[in-house]
Design a protein around this motif. Sequence first.
Motif, short mmCIF file in Angstrom:
data_model
loop_
_atom_site.label_atom_id
_atom_site.label_comp_id
_atom_site.label_asym_id
_atom_site.label_seq_id
_atom_site.Cartn_x
_atom_site.Cartn_y
_atom_site.Cartn_z
N ALA A 407 0.82 -1.21 0.00
CA ALA A 407 0.00 0.00 0.00
C ALA A 407 0.85 1.27 0.00
O ALA A 407 0.32 2.37 0.14
CB ALA A 407 -0.92 0.01 1.23
N VAL A 408 2.18 1.12 -0.15
CA VAL A 408 3.13 2.25 -0.19
C VAL A 408 3.01 3.08 1.09
O VAL A 408 2.97 4.31 1.06
CB VAL A 408 2.89 3.13 -1.45
N GLU A 435 -2.82 9.00 3.77
CA GLU A 435 -2.28 7.91 4.59
C GLU A 435 -3.39 7.04 5.14
O GLU A 435 -3.25 5.81 5.21
CB GLU A 435 -1.44 8.50 5.71
N ARG A 436 -4.49 7.66 5.54
CA ARG A 436 -5.63 6.85 6.02
C ARG A 436 -6.16 5.97 4.89
O ARG A 436 -6.52 4.81 5.11
CB ARG A 436 -6.74 7.77 6.54
N ARG A 437 -6.23 6.52 3.69
CA ARG A 437 -6.73 5.73 2.56
C ARG A 437 -5.81 4.54 2.29
O ARG A 437 -6.27 3.43 2.02
CB ARG A 437 -6.84 6.61 1.32
N ARG A 438 -4.50 4.76 2.37
CA ARG A 438 -3.58 3.65 2.12
C ARG A 438 -3.57 2.64 3.27
O ARG A 438 -3.38 1.44 3.05
CB ARG A 438 -2.17 4.20 1.87
N ASP A 462 -1.31 11.97 -4.66
CA ASP A 462 -0.60 12.66 -5.75
C ASP A 462 -0.25 11.65 -6.83
O ASP A 462 -0.29 10.43 -6.62
CB ASP A 462 0.65 13.34 -5.20
N ALA A 463 0.11 12.16 -8.00
CA ALA A 463 0.30 11.30 -9.17
C ALA A 463 1.40 10.27 -8.96
O ALA A 463 1.26 9.10 -9.36
CB ALA A 463 0.61 12.16 -10.40
N VAL A 464 2.51 10.67 -8.31
CA VAL A 464 3.62 9.75 -8.12
C VAL A 464 3.22 8.62 -7.17
O VAL A 464 3.45 7.43 -7.45
CB VAL A 464 4.85 10.50 -7.58
N THR A 465 2.60 9.00 -6.04
CA THR A 465 2.17 7.97 -5.08
C THR A 465 1.10 7.08 -5.69
O THR A 465 1.11 5.85 -5.48
CB THR A 465 1.63 8.64 -3.80
N GLU A 471 1.06 0.19 -9.32
CA GLU A 471 2.03 -0.83 -9.72
C GLU A 471 2.12 -1.94 -8.67
O GLU A 471 2.21 -3.12 -9.02
CB GLU A 471 3.40 -0.19 -9.93
N ARG A 472 2.09 -1.57 -7.40
CA ARG A 472 2.10 -2.58 -6.34
C ARG A 472 0.83 -3.43 -6.38
O ARG A 472 0.87 -4.65 -6.14
CB ARG A 472 2.23 -1.91 -4.97
#
Length: 532
Positions: A407-408, A435-438, A462-465, A471-472
């Motif tokens: 979940a990064v 962070e709560r969403r992940r 954000d787009a990078v996260t 991908e994960r």
Amino acid sequence: MAVAAGSVALLGVSGWFITACALAGLAGPIAAGAFNYVLPAAIIRLCAILRTGGRYAERVIGHDAALGALARLRPKLFAAILAAPVERALSLSVGDASSRMVQDVDVLEARFVRLPVPWGLAAGVLAGLAMLVPAGIAPAAATLGILVMTLGLGWVLAWLSAEVGRDVQRSIARLKDRYAALVSSASELRAYGLEDWAAQEIARESEALLRAQKQLTAWGGWFALLQAMGAGIAAMLAMALSAHQSLPLAAMAALGAAMTVDCAGPFLRGLEARGSWDEAARRLDRVLDNLPSPIPAAVSLSDRPDIRLLRPGARLVPGSVTGLTGRSGIGKTTILEQLVGLRADEAVTILLDGLPLPAIDLARLRATFSFAPQDAAMLSGTVRDNLLLAATPATSDDDLWQVLEDAVLAETVRGLPQGLDTWIGENGAVLSGGERRRLNLARAYLRAAPWLLLDEPTAGLDAVTEQRVVERLRARLAGSGQGAIIVSHRPAPLALCTSLITLTESGAEILGLPGWGPSRLGDHSLHIVPIV
């Protein structure tokens, strides 16, 4: 019985002692000096200790039984709220649920404690009659008449005050409900400068509760007056009817009459609280009496069931990844909530392994899916506590860190003061929205279910996260063979899907996406076909 026996003995010895002291005093100094007051005083103290000890034991035993009943009631009530029909469970606010769980259950404690009161009243009446009958039938009959009249008037007062008692319970529920709603919106209220308005709302509900409590207290005064007048009238009437007897018998009759009517006190206090009891029981029954009907136990599912949507007509093969799109409010989240038994919607019919969802046991149904809702609630606890909601006894810390990696979020958690054991506050207040969403996503990953249901899994990132999360997720699905249904308006998570179902007012459009076949997802590529 020990309390009643101690009370009777105390009244009898005290009456005899007072009378004997008076006679000794009238007889002169010599008789007074020869009077033995040590033995009666010791007996009085013994009776007082016996009564106090009996009352203490009565309270301990009664409250132990009541608290034991409540300890069994609260888990049952909590389970009933969770298992209640969806429309009722979702309509129950946090404040209202808290009021039922705490206030209403506490009110019933007094009711449980008072269950033996009628037996105590009967014992008191028998003991009183034993003191009255030696003075004659007339004092005994008159005392019983006063007792019956007192109890009858008590029932009338209970009927008149019942609505006030019910209003107290309702006012408490409204105050708790309003308070919980406003506290949960504290940040918004402060941002818009509405603190004074919120305080006025709480004050308004508090005033309503105060008025109801004042009215109930006033009715309590009438109950106390009724008891005192009944005992006084009975004592005077019994003494008057025993005037032809000796002074000790007349005094004993007066004491017996007062004691007999006074035994009605606990019963009258129960009548006083009857309105509150009935309202609390009614509010609890509304939860406890609305459990779902038992589900036939013969229904079974395969380890990897398929999903069929009859409206729209589509079949989701185990191991496939489907995107669910459409305008806001069209019903995407409703489909996911149907699959986990959180909502019923007649507009969409879903079959799991060919069986309609209502025919499947909820526990088996929910074991089939791991759900990451869009607005997931966080426990007021640690990161570990929130992850373990979806864990099994065999889950290890390595498993927790693995889902956080997927979940990064692992790097963020490692940076927290106590890592997995860091307290995240009320509904995850220490964490950011992303962070709560992940963390919600990691919790869903932890459950080894055949299907993964994700509702807007990358919203607010954000787009990078977002790209790292996607991908994960791609690697996780390829490695685990889980099927997935992804609800999203964003292209990045939908790029994982081999097919899209776009919901519209007139039905749905089903689109197979090339380039995501078996080469990308092994043998678990998605096949959606219209059902004829």
